[in-house]
Design a protein around this motif. Structure first.
Motif, PDB file in Angstrom:
ATOM      1  N   PRO A 502       2.143  17.680 -20.687  1.00  0.00           N
ATOM      2  CA  PRO A 502       2.847  18.237 -21.854  1.00  0.00           C
ATOM      3  C   PRO A 502       3.917  19.230 -21.414  1.00  0.00           C
ATOM      4  CG  PRO A 502       0.454  18.343 -22.129  1.00  0.00           C
ATOM      5  CD  PRO A 502       0.707  17.987 -20.701  1.00  0.00           C
ATOM      6  N   ILE A 503       5.145  18.955 -21.783  1.00  0.00           N
ATOM      7  CA  ILE A 503       6.253  19.801 -21.354  1.00  0.00           C
ATOM      8  C   ILE A 503       6.268  21.089 -22.168  1.00  0.00           C
ATOM      9  CG2 ILE A 503       8.022  18.956 -22.948  1.00  0.00           C
ATOM     10  CD1 ILE A 503       9.938  18.838 -20.532  1.00  0.00           C
ATOM     11  N   SER A 504       6.910  22.112 -21.628  1.00  0.00           N
ATOM     12  CA  SER A 504       6.979  23.386 -22.324  1.00  0.00           C
ATOM     13  C   SER A 504       8.309  24.058 -22.016  1.00  0.00           C
ATOM     14  CB  SER A 504       5.796  24.280 -21.916  1.00  0.00           C
ATOM     15  OG  SER A 504       5.699  25.395 -22.768  1.00  0.00           O
ATOM     16  N   VAL A 636       9.587  22.229 -38.386  1.00  0.00           N
ATOM     17  CA  VAL A 636       9.792  21.122 -37.444  1.00  0.00           C
ATOM     18  C   VAL A 636       9.101  19.917 -38.064  1.00  0.00           C
ATOM     19  CG1 VAL A 636       9.342  20.242 -35.129  1.00  0.00           C
ATOM     20  CG2 VAL A 636       9.896  22.666 -35.456  1.00  0.00           C
ATOM     21  N   THR A 637       9.888  18.985 -38.588  1.00  0.00           N
ATOM     22  CA  THR A 637       9.328  17.884 -39.386  1.00  0.00           C
ATOM     23  C   THR A 637       9.676  16.521 -38.801  1.00  0.00           C
ATOM     24  OG1 THR A 637      11.266  18.004 -40.833  1.00  0.00           O
ATOM     25  CG2 THR A 637       9.309  19.229 -41.522  1.00  0.00           C
ATOM     26  N   SER A 638       9.664  16.413 -37.483  1.00  0.00           N
ATOM     27  CA  SER A 638      10.029  15.152 -36.836  1.00  0.00           C
ATOM     28  C   SER A 638       9.137  14.012 -37.326  1.00  0.00           C
ATOM     29  CB  SER A 638       9.885  15.287 -35.320  1.00  0.00           C
ATOM     30  OG  SER A 638      10.683  16.338 -34.829  1.00  0.00           O
ATOM     31  N   LEU A 639       9.748  12.847 -37.512  1.00  0.00           N
ATOM     32  CA  LEU A 639       9.001  11.662 -37.917  1.00  0.00           C
ATOM     33  C   LEU A 639       8.266  11.050 -36.729  1.00  0.00           C
ATOM     34  CD1 LEU A 639      11.672  10.035 -40.259  1.00  0.00           C
ATOM     35  CD2 LEU A 639       9.933  11.746 -40.800  1.00  0.00           C
ATOM     36  N   HIS A 640       8.764  11.276 -35.531  1.00  0.00           N
ATOM     37  CA  HIS A 640       8.117  10.813 -34.295  1.00  0.00           C
ATOM     38  C   HIS A 640       8.823  11.522 -33.148  1.00  0.00           C
ATOM     39  CE1 HIS A 640       6.348   7.138 -31.932  1.00  0.00           C
ATOM     40  NE2 HIS A 640       5.559   8.199 -31.911  1.00  0.00           N
ATOM     41  N   ASP A 641       8.069  12.246 -32.342  1.00  0.00           N
ATOM     42  CA  ASP A 641       8.699  13.038 -31.285  1.00  0.00           C
ATOM     43  C   ASP A 641       7.756  13.134 -30.096  1.00  0.00           C
ATOM     44  OD1 ASP A 641      10.787  14.502 -30.227  1.00  0.00           O
ATOM     45  OD2 ASP A 641      10.937  15.831 -31.956  1.00  0.00           O
ATOM     46  N   GLY A 642       8.341  13.145 -28.902  1.00  0.00           N
ATOM     47  CA  GLY A 642       7.522  13.265 -27.714  1.00  0.00           C
ATOM     48  C   GLY A 642       6.814  14.607 -27.662  1.00  0.00           C
ATOM     49  N   MET A 643       7.562  15.710 -27.765  1.00  0.00           N
ATOM     50  CA  MET A 643       6.976  17.043 -27.780  1.00  0.00           C
ATOM     51  C   MET A 643       7.600  17.892 -28.872  1.00  0.00           C
ATOM     52  SD  MET A 643       4.917  19.362 -26.813  1.00  0.00           S
ATOM     53  CE  MET A 643       4.119  18.521 -25.459  1.00  0.00           C
ATOM     54  N   GLN A 665       2.781  16.546 -37.816  1.00  0.00           N
ATOM     55  CA  GLN A 665       1.652  16.014 -37.054  1.00  0.00           C
ATOM     56  C   GLN A 665       2.093  14.929 -36.081  1.00  0.00           C
ATOM     57  OE1 GLN A 665      -0.204  14.353 -40.750  1.00  0.00           O
ATOM     58  NE2 GLN A 665      -0.554  12.526 -39.515  1.00  0.00           N
ATOM     59  N   PHE A 666       3.318  14.449 -36.196  1.00  0.00           N
ATOM     60  CA  PHE A 666       3.803  13.368 -35.344  1.00  0.00           C
ATOM     61  C   PHE A 666       4.593  13.879 -34.142  1.00  0.00           C
ATOM     62  CE2 PHE A 666       3.730  11.520 -39.732  1.00  0.00           C
ATOM     63  CZ  PHE A 666       2.575  10.793 -39.555  1.00  0.00           C
ATOM     64  N   THR A 667       4.445  15.147 -33.815  1.00  0.00           N
ATOM     65  CA  THR A 667       5.037  15.710 -32.601  1.00  0.00           C
ATOM     66  C   THR A 667       3.953  15.928 -31.557  1.00  0.00           C
ATOM     67  OG1 THR A 667       4.719  17.992 -33.328  1.00  0.00           O
ATOM     68  CG2 THR A 667       6.789  16.921 -33.950  1.00  0.00           C
ATOM     69  N   GLY A 668       4.352  15.882 -30.296  1.00  0.00           N
ATOM     70  CA  GLY A 668       3.399  16.216 -29.246  1.00  0.00           C
ATOM     71  C   GLY A 668       2.941  17.664 -29.337  1.00  0.00           C
ATOM     72  N   ALA A 669       3.813  18.555 -29.843  1.00  0.00           N
ATOM     73  CA  ALA A 669       3.462  19.973 -29.952  1.00  0.00           C
ATOM     74  C   ALA A 669       2.284  20.199 -30.886  1.00  0.00           C
ATOM     75  CB  ALA A 669       4.678  20.767 -30.439  1.00  0.00           C
ATOM     76  N   ALA A 670       2.091  19.317 -31.874  1.00  0.00           N
ATOM     77  CA  ALA A 670       0.988  19.485 -32.825  1.00  0.00           C
ATOM     78  C   ALA A 670      -0.366  19.374 -32.135  1.00  0.00           C
ATOM     79  CB  ALA A 670       1.098  18.448 -33.945  1.00  0.00           C
ATOM     80  N   ARG A 671      -0.416  18.743 -30.972  1.00  0.00           N
ATOM     81  CA  ARG A 671      -1.672  18.635 -30.227  1.00  0.00           C
ATOM     82  C   ARG A 671      -2.025  19.930 -29.516  1.00  0.00           C
ATOM     83  NH1 ARG A 671      -3.316  13.236 -29.060  1.00  0.00           N
ATOM     84  NH2 ARG A 671      -1.978  11.704 -30.056  1.00  0.00           N
ATOM     85  N   GLU A 672      -1.073  20.849 -29.430  1.00  0.00           N
ATOM     86  CA  GLU A 672      -1.317  22.117 -28.747  1.00  0.00           C
ATOM     87  C   GLU A 672      -1.319  23.302 -29.704  1.00  0.00           C
ATOM     88  OE1 GLU A 672       1.095  22.755 -25.208  1.00  0.00           O
ATOM     89  OE2 GLU A 672       1.766  20.691 -25.311  1.00  0.00           O
TER      90      GLU A 672
END
Length: 755
Positions: A502-504, A636-643, A665-672
């Motif tokens: 996961p990038i930061s 941040v309301t991305s429809l699909h995003d890596g992070m 919820q469709f961003t990688g950031a939502a997992r963190e």
């Protein structure tokens, strides 16, 4: 003869189980008690700010509400508060009367914090509640311990089953090895050692397997010692990476390069350059593009030096390079070299706008835009990948550089570099999502794309889900050997490690010259012409259909419908950097966004007030920081995003620990970032409710959420992201060196007639 091995082995394993199981029970109990102690401290710390407010006011109702809310946790049974005289003043409904005002016994060792109640064993802890320098009393927490017994039972069953299977396997292997010749034994040792490097089970198996084999000859001892040391280092480093044991800094990253990679040259390849030189009326200006990739990788390059190879697209880029197309950057304090690669308009149109952004971009994003693939675009994509690969080869000062390949623009480049520099360590990071195997099958050149990527030593994705999709795609379309547990792919005699990293961002350093939050709030509101108590929301994106900008504006509109009191008191500022404006899809999307802003502003605006302020222009990092610090909420309301690094940049900017993040919820950031308000951007009412909740959220809750997210982003920063990849690369390089020793040793033995 077989029984001579099997019976002693069974006896030894039985004694081993008899001794180890009680020890394991004791060790695991210590772990659980230590974990519950830490958890109690965390819970007490969470409750302490509210208690210091309610207790002096003797607000029993709010204290009990606070206790009842906290005990909704399935493991927290009850809470009580005792005064300094030892009287129980407040307690939750389930507080056991037999405990009273419990205090930690002076003796008892491991068991002093445990108690047996009718409903089972519990863990007790006390924590003083301080206000300024005085103690208000003690907080007593009662936590359930029944789960420990259940887990210990499961662990014992697993150990006995494991030892039984292990006994059978080792017995068979021991009998087999006893009848082998010298040649067979050496081959078995090589297989076992390879297995240790890529374990398929836990560490106990790896440790037990070599013990069952006969003692190796003395000349093999140094080689086996090297391998075991490497394996131990691998496990220890992995454990350290997953914990909160130490912080990663630029100095630590540089130290890693010098110690583990022997100071090897670092080359970065990306389409977008970190600095763009443009002609203006006053001369040549330098810009930094709006890109999460540039934000992350540029910080790494400042730490590691090296050379960044990128497309020179600025109007003054050619005027600022030397004869080798080099320019030192950053301009104010050069720390690495930017090597520019030039493309013709036809090449850029086919490779970048065509195949990369009309084909691969919509293919990898679930954003309901159909990908377009043309043979002419593919030809340009191959040609440009070859040109960048040639640039990498030309810049390499040795035959084993570390090459960091960035994103979907260069899927073919790893294979091209591998063919010319077989010893190079090629780390490819795919910054966008990877689709499922069926969706990826749409691409006419899917096999070529996969073959190119598998030229990498390490291939990284943001999330385990994207990594899993890639493994399944390779399994479906290529003839390979995949080890799911080790997450490796063997293809064409080479192995690629596929991992999620996961990038930061780089955590900002303290800057005395940076304006504080109060100053930023005043400046931004003055520039926008609104009152100082006016509420602001902020969104920062490229003007792209995957970023959910339309859905974000619909949520703002719905919130204003549901909450008329916000009309005139709230403005949402959308900073949208223009992107890929020559493509029809992006032109259409730009027009749609502007039309929607005009409609919403006509509907709710009046006089000088507008509910949505669209700034479709490039903004520097300093300006973005001011907007982040001045706003009550970031969406941040991305429809699909890596992070999506905007979410992490907003968190890093809020050193006042206020502000709320609304996150798709469709961003990688939502997992963190679990403390953000997580939404489905397609659910407009949910987005509207979250926006309103963020605007009216009490400061205490804002601080609790923001403090937790800031701690996580600060610890898991971009240097840790890069460090994990480089550590894995160092291990793989070491493995290759060891395997080369094995092969060389075997060849020498054969020549001497011993094999």
């Amino acid at each position: 003869m077989s029984l001579r091995f099997i019976l002693p082995l069974a006896l030894v394993l039985g004694l081993f189980a008899y001794i180890v199981v009680p020890l394991l029970d004791n060790i695991t109990l210590r772990w659980y008690v230590r974990d519950l102690d830490s958890r109690a401290e965390l819970l007490a710390g969470t409750l302490r700010p509210s208690l210091t407010e309610y207790l002096p006011a003797q607000d029993a109702t709010r204290v009990k509400e606070l206790f009842q809310g906290a005990t909704r946790d399935e493991r927290l049974i009850a809470i009580g508060f005792c005064d300094n005289a030892g009287h129980l003043l407040y307690q939750s409904a389930q507080y056991p009367t037999s405990i009273g005002c419990w205090s930690t016994p002076p003796t008892g060792g491991l068991y002093k914090s445990l108690a047996q109640l009718p409903q089972g064993q519990v863990h007790l802890s006390e924590t003083p509640v301080m206000q300024d320098a005085s103690q208000l009393g003690r907080l007593v927490l009662v936590q359930d311990m029944s789960f420990v017994e259940r887990r210990n039972t499961d662990t014992k069953r697993f150990i006995f089953a494991f030892l039984a299977v292990l006994a059978v396997l080792i017995s068979l292997m021991t009998v087999f090895v006893a009848h082998l010749s010298w040649r067979g034994w050496l081959s078995a040792v090589k297989d076992i050692l390879r297995g240790e490097l890529l374990p398929k089970s836990n560490g106990a198996v790896a440790a037990a397997a070599p013990a069952a084999a006969p003692a190796p000859p003395p000349e093999m001892q140094p080689l086996i010692g090297d391998l075991r040391e490497l394996l131990q280092e691998y496990h220890l480093e992995r454990q350290g990476d997953n914990g909160w044991s130490s912080d990663w800094t630029p100095d630590k990253l540089r130290g890693l390069l010098e110690a583990d990679l022997a100071g090897d040259q670092v080359l970065v390849v990306s389409n977008r350059e970190p600095y763009i030189h443009t002609k203006t009326d006053t001369g040549i200006a330098v810009q930094r593009p709006a890109s999460g990739l540039v934000t992350a990788v540029e910080a790494v390059m400042r730490a590691c030096s090296g050379t960044w190879i990128a497309h020179g697209a600025g109007s003054a880029d050619r005027e600022t390079v030397d004869k080798l197309d080099h320019v030192p950057v950053p301009p104010d304090n050069p720390s690495y070299t930017l090597r520019r690669v030039w493309l013709t308009e036809e090449e850029e149109q086919g490779y970048y706008y065509g195949f990369a952004n009309e084909g691969m971009w919509p293919l990898c994003h679930i954003a309901h835009v159909r990908p377009v693939f043309r043979s002419s675009d593919w030809e340009q994509y191959v040609k440009v990948n070859r040109r960048f690969a040639d640039a990498v080869i030309a810049e390499a000062k040795t035959d084993n550089p570390v090459v960091l390949v960035q994103d979907y623009h260069f899927a073919l480049l790893p294979r091209m570099v591998r063919e010319a520099l077989p010893k190079a360590t090629i780390i490819t990071f795919w910054h966008i999502p990877w689709p499922n195997s069926e969706s990826f099958g749409i691409c006419p050149w899917r096999e070529e794309i996969l073959d190119g990527l598998l030229g990498s030593t390490i291939l990284g994705f943001h999330t385990p889900f994207h990594r899993k999709n890639f493994l399944e795609t390779v399994d479906r379309y290529l003839e390979t050997r995949i080890e799911p547990e080790a997450s490796t792919i063997s293809y064409g005699g080479e192995m690629t490690q596929v991992e999620d990293y996961p990038i930061s961002i780089a955590w900002p350093e303290d800057d005395p010259a940076q304006p504080d939050v109060a100053t930023c709030r005043a400046q931004i509101r003055s520039e926008l012409g609104v009152a100082q108590d006016h509420l602001l929301g902020i969104g920062v994106d490229r003007l792209d259909y995957t970023k959910g900008i339309v859905e974000r504006f619909q949520a703002v509109e719905r919130m204003l419908e549901q909450q008329p009191g916000m009309v005139g008191n709230f403005t949402f500022v959308q900073i949208a950097a223009p992107s890929r404006a020559s493509l029809d899809e992006y032109q259409s999307f730009d027009a749609r966004v502007r039309k929607m802003v005009e409609r919403i502003n006509r509907r709710f605006g009046s006089g000088d007030y507008v509910p949505i302020l669209l700034k479709a222009e490039h903004h520097g990092q300093d300006d973005l920081q001011r907007y982040f610090r001045a706003s009550e909420v970031c969406m941040v309301t991305s429809l699909h995003d890596g992070m999506n690094l905007v979410a992490k940049e907003f968190i890093a900017a809020r050193d006042d620990e206020l502000g709320v993040l609304v996150l798709s919820q469709f961003t990688g950031a939502a997992r963190e970032l679990h403390e953000a308000l997580i939404i489905n951007p397609y659910h407009i009412e949910q987005g509207a409710d979250a926006l309103y909740r963020a605007l009216v959220m009490p400061p205490v809750e804002q601080r609790e959420r923001m403090k937790s997210m800031r701690a996580r982003v600060k610890h898991f920063n971009v240097y840790r992201w890069a460090g994990r990849m480089l550590l894995d690369a160092a291990r793989l390089r070491q493995r290759d060196k060891v395997m080369t020793k094995i092969d060389a040793h075997s060849r020498i033995k054969r020549r001497k007639g011993m094999i």
